[in-house]
Design a protein around this motif. Structure first.
Motif, PDB file in Angstrom:
ATOM      1  N   PRO A 390      -2.187  -2.562   4.002  1.00  0.00           N
ATOM      2  CA  PRO A 390      -0.778  -2.465   3.839  1.00  0.00           C
ATOM      3  C   PRO A 390       0.131  -3.831   3.883  1.00  0.00           C
ATOM      4  O   PRO A 390      -0.387  -4.608   4.137  1.00  0.00           O
ATOM      5  CB  PRO A 390      -0.324  -1.858   5.231  1.00  0.00           C
ATOM      6  N   GLU A 391       1.232  -3.905   3.330  1.00  0.00           N
ATOM      7  CA  GLU A 391       1.897  -5.076   3.322  1.00  0.00           C
ATOM      8  C   GLU A 391       2.348  -5.815   4.595  1.00  0.00           C
ATOM      9  O   GLU A 391       2.661  -6.773   4.468  1.00  0.00           O
ATOM     10  CB  GLU A 391       3.287  -4.561   2.409  1.00  0.00           C
ATOM     11  N   ASP A 392       2.280  -5.021   5.671  1.00  0.00           N
ATOM     12  CA  ASP A 392       2.627  -5.651   6.894  1.00  0.00           C
ATOM     13  C   ASP A 392       1.349  -6.588   7.666  1.00  0.00           C
ATOM     14  O   ASP A 392       1.469  -6.737   8.947  1.00  0.00           O
ATOM     15  CB  ASP A 392       3.481  -4.672   7.857  1.00  0.00           C
ATOM     16  N   VAL A 393       0.071  -5.930   6.820  1.00  0.00           N
ATOM     17  CA  VAL A 393      -0.935  -6.692   7.631  1.00  0.00           C
ATOM     18  C   VAL A 393      -1.547  -7.903   6.877  1.00  0.00           C
ATOM     19  O   VAL A 393      -1.598  -7.918   5.642  1.00  0.00           O
ATOM     20  CB  VAL A 393      -2.220  -5.536   7.530  1.00  0.00           C
ATOM     21  N   THR A 394      -1.888  -8.891   7.585  1.00  0.00           N
ATOM     22  CA  THR A 394      -2.198 -10.172   6.741  1.00  0.00           C
ATOM     23  C   THR A 394      -3.725 -10.670   7.274  1.00  0.00           C
ATOM     24  O   THR A 394      -4.298 -11.304   6.396  1.00  0.00           O
ATOM     25  CB  THR A 394      -1.253 -11.191   7.304  1.00  0.00           C
ATOM     26  N   GLU A 395      -4.196  -9.830   8.174  1.00  0.00           N
ATOM     27  CA  GLU A 395      -5.570 -10.139   8.531  1.00  0.00           C
ATOM     28  C   GLU A 395      -6.418  -8.849   9.037  1.00  0.00           C
ATOM     29  O   GLU A 395      -5.709  -8.074   9.863  1.00  0.00           O
ATOM     30  CB  GLU A 395      -5.753 -11.446   9.551  1.00  0.00           C
ATOM     31  N   LEU A 396      -7.363  -8.756   8.787  1.00  0.00           N
ATOM     32  CA  LEU A 396      -8.357  -7.809   9.282  1.00  0.00           C
ATOM     33  C   LEU A 396      -9.619  -8.176   9.438  1.00  0.00           C
ATOM     34  O   LEU A 396     -10.248  -8.761   8.906  1.00  0.00           O
ATOM     35  CB  LEU A 396      -8.487  -6.391   8.267  1.00  0.00           C
ATOM     36  N   ALA A 397     -10.292  -7.775  10.761  1.00  0.00           N
ATOM     37  CA  ALA A 397     -11.081  -8.612  11.360  1.00  0.00           C
ATOM     38  C   ALA A 397     -12.580  -7.432  10.919  1.00  0.00           C
ATOM     39  O   ALA A 397     -12.292  -6.164  10.542  1.00  0.00           O
ATOM     40  CB  ALA A 397     -11.402  -8.256  12.900  1.00  0.00           C
ATOM     41  N   ALA A 398     -13.758  -7.773  10.842  1.00  0.00           N
ATOM     42  CA  ALA A 398     -14.850  -6.980  10.619  1.00  0.00           C
ATOM     43  C   ALA A 398     -15.025  -5.992  11.684  1.00  0.00           C
ATOM     44  O   ALA A 398     -14.483  -6.211  12.674  1.00  0.00           O
ATOM     45  CB  ALA A 398     -16.211  -7.857  10.708  1.00  0.00           C
ATOM     46  N   GLY A 399     -15.258  -4.716  11.108  1.00  0.00           N
ATOM     47  CA  GLY A 399     -15.185  -3.551  12.099  1.00  0.00           C
ATOM     48  C   GLY A 399     -14.007  -2.979  11.914  1.00  0.00           C
ATOM     49  O   GLY A 399     -13.768  -1.701  12.439  1.00  0.00           O
ATOM     50  N   ALA A 400     -12.627  -3.480  11.382  1.00  0.00           N
ATOM     51  CA  ALA A 400     -11.569  -2.709  11.376  1.00  0.00           C
ATOM     52  C   ALA A 400     -11.365  -1.571  10.505  1.00  0.00           C
ATOM     53  O   ALA A 400     -12.116  -1.592   9.369  1.00  0.00           O
ATOM     54  CB  ALA A 400     -10.358  -3.829  11.028  1.00  0.00           C
ATOM     55  N   GLU A 401     -10.727  -0.563  10.633  1.00  0.00           N
ATOM     56  CA  GLU A 401     -10.473   0.533  10.202  1.00  0.00           C
ATOM     57  C   GLU A 401      -9.594   0.428   8.870  1.00  0.00           C
ATOM     58  O   GLU A 401      -8.626   0.111   9.113  1.00  0.00           O
ATOM     59  CB  GLU A 401     -10.342   1.900  10.853  1.00  0.00           C
ATOM     60  N   VAL A 402     -10.022   0.701   7.700  1.00  0.00           N
ATOM     61  CA  VAL A 402      -9.088   0.773   6.440  1.00  0.00           C
ATOM     62  C   VAL A 402      -9.129   1.737   5.695  1.00  0.00           C
ATOM     63  O   VAL A 402     -10.100   2.658   5.869  1.00  0.00           O
ATOM     64  CB  VAL A 402      -9.296  -0.658   5.746  1.00  0.00           C
ATOM     65  N   ALA A 403      -8.114   1.992   4.658  1.00  0.00           N
ATOM     66  CA  ALA A 403      -8.310   3.206   3.879  1.00  0.00           C
ATOM     67  C   ALA A 403      -8.635   2.707   2.407  1.00  0.00           C
ATOM     68  O   ALA A 403      -8.266   1.854   2.286  1.00  0.00           O
ATOM     69  CB  ALA A 403      -6.744   3.837   3.581  1.00  0.00           C
ATOM     70  N   VAL A 404      -9.579   3.637   1.907  1.00  0.00           N
ATOM     71  CA  VAL A 404     -10.206   3.056   0.803  1.00  0.00           C
ATOM     72  C   VAL A 404      -9.826   3.996  -0.359  1.00  0.00           C
ATOM     73  O   VAL A 404      -9.895   5.303   0.184  1.00  0.00           O
ATOM     74  CB  VAL A 404     -11.876   3.072   1.141  1.00  0.00           C
ATOM     75  N   ARG A 405      -9.511   3.922  -1.416  1.00  0.00           N
ATOM     76  CA  ARG A 405      -9.250   4.643  -2.601  1.00  0.00           C
ATOM     77  C   ARG A 405     -10.355   4.704  -3.614  1.00  0.00           C
ATOM     78  O   ARG A 405     -11.044   3.763  -4.200  1.00  0.00           O
ATOM     79  CB  ARG A 405      -8.080   4.178  -3.416  1.00  0.00           C
ATOM     80  N   LEU A 406     -11.249   6.058  -3.495  1.00  0.00           N
ATOM     81  CA  LEU A 406     -12.419   6.097  -4.347  1.00  0.00           C
ATOM     82  C   LEU A 406     -12.200   6.249  -5.778  1.00  0.00           C
ATOM     83  O   LEU A 406     -11.170   6.750  -6.186  1.00  0.00           O
ATOM     84  CB  LEU A 406     -13.373   7.262  -3.922  1.00  0.00           C
ATOM     85  N   LEU A 407     -12.900   5.145  -6.367  1.00  0.00           N
ATOM     86  CA  LEU A 407     -12.827   5.024  -7.998  1.00  0.00           C
ATOM     87  C   LEU A 407     -13.740   6.333  -8.928  1.00  0.00           C
ATOM     88  O   LEU A 407     -13.879   6.035  -9.836  1.00  0.00           O
ATOM     89  CB  LEU A 407     -13.096   4.040  -8.505  1.00  0.00           C
TER      90      LEU A 407
END
Length: 410
Positions: A390-407
């Motif tokens: 997201p636009e308001d996030v600048t850093e994510l650590a290993a193990g952080a949850e993210v959304a993925v768009r499957l191709l």
């Protein structure tokens, strides 16, 4: 009139702008069965309900190769019965079954009047003039009853369904030669750049092989549309207009890549300035420079020239618009929640789309592939998802949850 703005547009706002350019495709009748080079229904969206004009099965028929009998005649076994008739599939005239006899019958063949069961051939000696039946059957055994699957007047397919092999098989079984569908959008894919050359040509200094047009045309087809690829249009406004002029009347969307940034020789921006296309910078990485509008009544979407930027932009903006125009209920790729295998950073104020390898079998872990650079096409080629930051996030650590768009997938 063109508006070139330095203000960043939000991803959602530009997505809505592009979606509004391409309306629902017209309804056309296309054949259920066709040759490979003909238009066909497979993969398209049904535009009207399909109501059964005939029952399925259309008559009582045998579910087995065997013998049509009266169940009462094989109630006590073993028993021998004269074989009075042979009934292959497709036979239209049938002699009634007389008591105490059998008719040899094949799978799918119509049941003769008077018969109420079929003894499968494995339970007999296979005789052709006289058959010995070793096991009895109950009334109705191995018989497919008329309308057991579909009754006349039943709505078997609803408008909006995607027509796959099973749906087309059902339509064919009911006697339909064609179906009403939303036709495929026709997209002219235009690749600009004086530096571009085709395969098999030795590269001169400053030249590159053209790839965006190939990639975007394939993406249009994978999304369900029709693509015409127009390549090697030089960075010249007059030649640009001359190249597209004879083709505009036959397309629903003109899709360009390159020529939309802030530098000199931006032929797409120069060609469409003041002609109905709005250019903007979208708050995303990669894929900032974008354009959308209408030129001579034709929808136009302009994508940046870096290959990853172009393909990510297609996934985010163009593919959903094409799918919606075809009437698909689901226009977005599948998404999933995943945990990062490694830390990543993202620019402030921009939605980042990083390439990734998603492995649901290993605890739904996603591994970033390559860096954020928009030229890293090899990383995109081995990725199976986009990691959305997201636009308001600048850093994510290993193990952080993210959304993925499957191709892959719808």
């Amino acid at each position: 009139m063109v508006c070139v703005s330095n203000r960043l547009s939000r991803v959602a706002d530009h997505k809505a702008r592009v979606a509004g350019l391409v309306g629902l495709m017209p309804v056309v009748e296309l054949p259920v069965a066709s040759r490979q080079d003909e238009e066909h229904c497979l993969g398209l969206v049904l535009a009207g309900d399909v109501v059964a004009p005939v029952p399925l099965p259309p008559f009582d028929n045998s579910a087995m190769d065997g013998y049509a009998v009266r169940a009462v005649d094989v109630a006590s076994v073993p028993v021998e019965l004269p074989v009075a008739e042979d009934i292959p599939a497709g036979r239209t005239s049938l002699a009634p079954l007389e008591p105490g006899t059998a008719h040899r019958i094949m799978t799918g063949a119509p049941m003769p009047p008077g018969a109420d069961a079929v003894v499968q051939v494995e339970w007999t000696d296979g005789g052709t003039s006289v058959v010995r039946v070793d096991r009895g059957v109950a009334v109705g055994a191995n018989v497919r009853r008329m309308a057991d699957d579909v009754a006349v007047g039943t709505t078997v397919l609803r408008a909006g369904v995607t027509l796959g092999p099973a749906q087309l098989g059902l339509a064919a079984a009911l006697g339909f030669g064609s179906l009403p569908v939303r036709r495929r959008p026709r997209v002219l894919v235009l690749s600009t750049g004086s530096e571009l050359v085709g395969p098999g040509v030795a590269l001169e200094p400053g030249q590159i092989y053209e790839s965006n047009g190939v990639m975007l045309a394939a993406a249009v087809r994978e999304a369900g549309g029709e693509a015409e690829l127009l390549r090697f249009v030089p960075d010249d406004v007059e030649q640009f207009h001359a190249a597209i002029a004879p083709r505009l009347a036959s397309v629903d969307l003109l899709l360009t890549s390159g020529g939309v940034s802030a530098g000199a020789y931006e032929v797409v921006k120069d060609a469409f300035t003041g002609r109905g296309v709005e250019f903007t910078k979208v708050a995303m990485q990669p894929g900032g420079p974008q354009g959308a509008g209408r030129y001579q009544g034709v929808a136009v979407a302009t994508l940046p020239g870096n290959p990853v930027s172009a393909q990510v932009s297609f996934e985010v903006f163009i593919r959903p618009a094409l799918r919606a125009a075809m009437g698909f209920a689901t226009v977005e790729r599948p998404t999933a929640a995943a945990r990062l295998s490694a830390p990543i950073t993202s620019p402030a104020g921009r939605t980042q789309f990083r390439r990734g390898a998603y492995d649901p079998a290993s605890g739904q872990v996603v591994t970033p592939v390559g860096g954020p650079g928009s030229h890293l096409l090899s990383a995109l080629a081995i990725s199976n998802c986009l990691i959305e930051v997201p636009e308001d996030v600048t850093e994510l650590a290993a193990g952080a949850e993210v959304a993925v768009r499957l191709l892959h997938g719808e």
